[in-house]
Write a protein that holds these residues in place. Structure first.
Motif, mmCIF file in Angstrom:
data_model
loop_
_atom_site.group_PDB
_atom_site.id
_atom_site.type_symbol
_atom_site.label_atom_id
_atom_site.label_comp_id
_atom_site.label_asym_id
_atom_site.label_seq_id
_atom_site.Cartn_x
_atom_site.Cartn_y
_atom_site.Cartn_z
ATOM 1 N N PRO A 1 0.359 6.845 6.071
ATOM 2 C CA PRO A 1 1.464 6.132 6.704
ATOM 3 C C PRO A 1 2.765 6.921 6.639
ATOM 4 O O PRO A 1 3.092 7.545 5.623
ATOM 5 N N LEU A 2 3.494 6.927 7.760
ATOM 6 C CA LEU A 2 4.819 7.538 7.890
ATOM 7 C C LEU A 2 4.814 9.061 7.871
ATOM 8 O O LEU A 2 5.867 9.685 8.078
ATOM 9 N N GLU A 3 3.670 9.679 7.655
ATOM 10 C CA GLU A 3 3.620 11.144 7.602
ATOM 11 C C GLU A 3 3.865 11.768 8.973
ATOM 12 O O GLU A 3 4.374 12.884 9.073
ATOM 13 N N PHE A 4 3.489 11.074 10.027
ATOM 14 C CA PHE A 4 3.657 11.608 11.382
ATOM 15 C C PHE A 4 5.126 11.941 11.663
ATOM 16 O O PHE A 4 5.442 12.977 12.245
ATOM 17 N N GLY A 5 6.015 11.054 11.233
ATOM 18 C CA GLY A 5 7.436 11.286 11.456
ATOM 19 C C GLY A 5 7.962 12.504 10.718
ATOM 20 O O GLY A 5 8.828 13.224 11.223
ATOM 21 N N TYR A 6 7.431 12.773 9.517
ATOM 22 C CA TYR A 6 7.853 13.951 8.767
ATOM 23 C C TYR A 6 7.377 15.239 9.430
ATOM 24 O O TYR A 6 8.051 16.261 9.378
ATOM 25 N N ILE A 7 6.236 15.178 10.078
ATOM 26 C CA ILE A 7 5.667 16.379 10.699
ATOM 27 C C ILE A 7 6.326 16.679 12.035
ATOM 28 O O ILE A 7 6.694 17.830 12.325
ATOM 29 N N GLY B 1 -0.678 13.461 18.664
ATOM 30 C CA GLY B 1 -1.284 12.560 17.691
ATOM 31 C C GLY B 1 -2.768 12.353 17.949
ATOM 32 O O GLY B 1 -3.580 12.379 17.008
ATOM 33 N N PHE B 2 -3.148 12.158 19.208
ATOM 34 C CA PHE B 2 -4.568 11.980 19.536
ATOM 35 C C PHE B 2 -5.356 13.254 19.217
ATOM 36 O O PHE B 2 -6.489 13.184 18.721
ATOM 37 N N GLU B 3 -4.768 14.395 19.494
ATOM 38 C CA GLU B 3 -5.446 15.654 19.179
ATOM 39 C C GLU B 3 -5.618 15.826 17.678
ATOM 40 O O GLU B 3 -6.673 16.257 17.196
ATOM 41 N N LEU B 4 -4.574 15.483 16.922
ATOM 42 C CA LEU B 4 -4.648 15.623 15.466
ATOM 43 C C LEU B 4 -5.691 14.679 14.878
ATOM 44 O O LEU B 4 -6.372 15.020 13.900
ATOM 45 N N ALA B 5 -5.842 13.508 15.493
ATOM 46 C CA ALA B 5 -6.800 12.518 14.977
ATOM 47 C C ALA B 5 -8.232 13.020 15.058
ATOM 48 O O ALA B 5 -9.094 12.603 14.270
ATOM 49 N N SER C 1 -3.859 6.630 2.781
ATOM 50 C CA SER C 1 -2.755 6.865 1.850
ATOM 51 C C SER C 1 -3.165 7.785 0.710
ATOM 52 O O SER C 1 -2.342 8.575 0.211
ATOM 53 N N LEU C 2 -4.412 7.692 0.310
ATOM 54 C CA LEU C 2 -4.885 8.524 -0.806
ATOM 55 C C LEU C 2 -4.991 9.991 -0.439
ATOM 56 O O LEU C 2 -5.181 10.835 -1.316
ATOM 57 N N THR C 3 -4.865 10.313 0.844
ATOM 58 C CA THR C 3 -4.859 11.718 1.259
ATOM 59 C C THR C 3 -3.466 12.330 1.133
ATOM 60 O O THR C 3 -3.308 13.535 1.300
ATOM 61 N N MET C 4 -2.456 11.499 0.838
ATOM 62 C CA MET C 4 -1.079 11.973 0.734
ATOM 63 C C MET C 4 -0.778 12.429 -0.691
ATOM 64 O O MET C 4 -1.383 11.945 -1.645
ATOM 65 N N GLU C 5 0.168 13.352 -0.810
ATOM 66 C CA GLU C 5 0.609 13.757 -2.143
ATOM 67 C C GLU C 5 1.356 12.612 -2.819
ATOM 68 O O GLU C 5 1.113 12.300 -3.975
ATOM 69 N N GLU C 6 2.288 11.976 -2.095
ATOM 70 C CA GLU C 6 3.011 10.824 -2.613
ATOM 71 C C GLU C 6 2.324 9.560 -2.081
ATOM 72 O O GLU C 6 2.859 8.847 -1.228
ATOM 73 N N ASP D 1 8.859 9.087 14.811
ATOM 74 C CA ASP D 1 7.684 8.240 14.614
ATOM 75 C C ASP D 1 6.778 8.291 15.845
ATOM 76 O O ASP D 1 7.143 8.816 16.891
ATOM 77 N N THR D 2 5.613 7.687 15.715
ATOM 78 C CA THR D 2 4.609 7.768 16.780
ATOM 79 C C THR D 2 5.046 7.045 18.052
ATOM 80 O O THR D 2 4.765 7.503 19.155
ATOM 81 N N HIS D 3 5.711 5.904 17.914
ATOM 82 C CA HIS D 3 6.092 5.066 19.069
ATOM 83 C C HIS D 3 4.876 4.746 19.929
ATOM 84 O O HIS D 3 4.949 4.733 21.161
ATOM 85 N N ASN D 4 3.776 4.487 19.276
ATOM 86 C CA ASN D 4 2.543 4.103 19.966
ATOM 87 C C ASN D 4 1.621 3.493 18.909
ATOM 88 O O ASN D 4 1.275 4.156 17.929
ATOM 89 N N ASN D 5 1.214 2.245 19.116
ATOM 90 C CA ASN D 5 0.406 1.568 18.101
ATOM 91 C C ASN D 5 -0.954 2.220 17.892
ATOM 92 O O ASN D 5 -1.472 2.235 16.769
ATOM 93 N N LEU D 6 -1.551 2.720 18.957
ATOM 94 C CA LEU D 6 -2.872 3.335 18.832
ATOM 95 C C LEU D 6 -2.789 4.642 18.038
ATOM 96 O O LEU D 6 -3.620 4.905 17.159
ATOM 97 N N VAL D 7 -1.783 5.454 18.366
ATOM 98 C CA VAL D 7 -1.596 6.698 17.620
ATOM 99 C C VAL D 7 -1.263 6.389 16.161
ATOM 100 O O VAL D 7 -1.769 7.050 15.246
ATOM 101 N N LYS D 8 -0.450 5.375 15.959
ATOM 102 C CA LYS D 8 -0.070 5.025 14.591
ATOM 103 C C LYS D 8 -1.280 4.544 13.797
ATOM 104 O O LYS D 8 -1.416 4.860 12.607
#
Length: 451
Positions: free
Chosen positions: A315-321, A302-306, A93-98, A325-332
């Motif tokens: 949290p929740l940034e994936f959906g904005y990009i 998502g796996f590639e970005l990780a 979370s600390l990597t996010m602007e908000e 949403d991820t629709h996968n617990n591992l990716v999330k």
């Protein structure tokens, strides 16, 4: 006369005090059990957030903590792993602007994790609470199912309990409402085939309501979850049954149940709206699943970005990009909690699956509850590859039930070991006599050498 009666009153005073303490303890136990049952009941009503479930459980956790709730060593690993998991979320979370938005999400995640620890602790304290929890679950599932069914058929303005022409009960999403029903469905099935026939009409009626609610939610994940969980649970019943006659009864009832469900399905499909939506939802792959940025493509992205974001993206940034949403617990876990979160999430899932599996074939009073929670949890782990379940309240309840049963088993083993130790050390026991001879043998040999 007064002198003779004095000893009587002196002796009765401690008895009265003891009775009062026992009455107070019983009242406290009843109040605690009622609070636990009410918390489970509230889990069926999540129309808005924070839901009454969160507010009540937060207060309940606080009261339990003030009253000196201890973390048993059998449950401590669950608390540690979930704490580490959400610590990864804080860092991400600390990597996010908000970052405040991310921290709020992580706070909710940690609270839900704490509910699993809480339920595990209270089950370890008293295994009788398992029945209480499941019965409260059935009441909540029945009411929320009725709301969804009434809303689906647009009776009396109850359409607020539907979404996209699908029943969703007192939930925000049909895809959460329907999986919520699977656990009580299996519990009712167990009651139908194993409990007293006196309540058979009631159980069958409640089962029909929950099955109809499950169907009208038109959730492919929930349908698959019910089939996988139901099949595994019934298989466990047959395997664990020692009597051939009872096994045959299970098989006959199972076949009859499948036939009944198929007939009910045929009746439901006679309605044009139902058959049309069923044909649409029954497709294995929907339009939003495939494509260049469909559900499964986003998993790979998502796996590639990780690989380049070990701390995650928040949290929740994936959906904005990516627009969804991820629709996968591992990716999330990778995106919202970083590599730390991914490893600890997998550790919790594997530990729960392995630890629970070891107990599936041991004849214990809590076996049916464990088996139901385990197979439904296993199904949730599977559907977690196509839908996010990390904020589903009943998912953490299932984890708490499994860990609570694991703690009960460990406590039972410790008790048996202590009893065995006492028996072995009792004077005159065969084990004690053998140990005495072994201990005396070196002394005898030393005496001979000295002579």
């Amino acid at each position: 006369m007064t002198t003779a009666s004095a000893p009587f009153f002196a002796a009765s005073a401690p008895l009265a005090a003891s009775d009062q303490r026992a009455a107070n303890a019983a009242a406290g136990q009843m109040l605690a059990n009622g609070a636990i049952a009410f918390a489970v009941f509230l889990g069926g009503f999540v129309i808005f957030e924070p839901a009454p479930y969160e507010l009540f459980l937060a207060a309940l956790l606080g009261v339990w903590f003030i009253c000196g709730m201890r973390i048993p060593r059998e449950i401590a690993p669950l608390l540690f792993l979930f704490t580490l998991f959400n610590f990864g979320g804080v860092i991400s979370s600390l990597t996010m602007e908000e970052y405040t938005r991310g921290l709020i999400y992580v706070a909710i995640s940690y609270f839900l994790a704490l509910t699993s620890v809480f339920f595990a602790i209270v089950i370890r304290q008293d295994m009788g609470r398992l029945r209480l929890i499941f019965r409260a679950y059935i009441v909540a599932a029945t009411i929320t199912s009725l709301l969804g069914i009434i809303g689906y058929f647009n009776v009396g303005g109850f359409e607020i309990f539907t979404r996209y022409e699908r029943a969703m009960g007192a939930f925000q999403d049909p895809n959460v409402f329907a999986p919520f029903l699977v656990t009580p469905i299996l519990y009712l099935i167990y009651g139908v085939v194993n409990r007293s026939p006196t309540l058979l009409p009631l159980r069958a009626g409640l089962l029909a309501i929950l099955l109809l609610g499950l169907f009208l939610a038109f959730s492919r994940a929930a349908w698959g979850l019910s089939v996988v969980s139901g099949g595994l649970f019934y298989l466990l019943l047959i395997i664990n049954e020692q009597k051939a006659r009872t096994r045959l009864k299970y098989i006959v009832i199972g076949v009859a149940g499948i036939v009944a469900i198929m007939l009910l399905l045929l009746v439901a499909l006679q309605f044009d709206e139902v058959s049309k939506l069923f044909a649409e939802r029954a497709k294995a792959v929907q339009d939003y699943d495939g494509g260049r940025i469909g559900r499964f493509a986003r998993h790979l992205l998502g796996f590639e970005l990780a690989l380049s974001k070990p701390l995650g993206i928040g949290p929740l940034e994936f959906g904005y990009i990516f627009g969804e949403d991820t629709h996968n617990n591992l990716v999330k876990a990778l995106m919202a909690h970083g590599w730390i979160g991914f490893v600890t999430w997998v550790a919790v899932m594997v530990w729960t699956l392995v630890g629970g599996f070891k107990l599936l074939f041991r004849q214990r009073p809590w076996l049916p509850y464990l088996q139901i929670a385990y197979v439904v949890f296993f199904g949730h782990v599977l559907i977690g590859n196509v839908i996010d379940t990390d904020h589903w309240r009943h998912f953490y309840l299932l984890i708490g039930i499994i860990w609570g049963c694991m703690a009960l088993e460990k406590s039972r083993q410790n008790t048996n070991a202590r009893q065995m130790s006492v028996r072995e050390n009792m004077p005159g026991s065969s084990v004690a006599r053998t140990e005495a001879r072994l201990n005396a043998a070196p002394t005898a040999r030393n005496s001979l050498l000295e002579a």
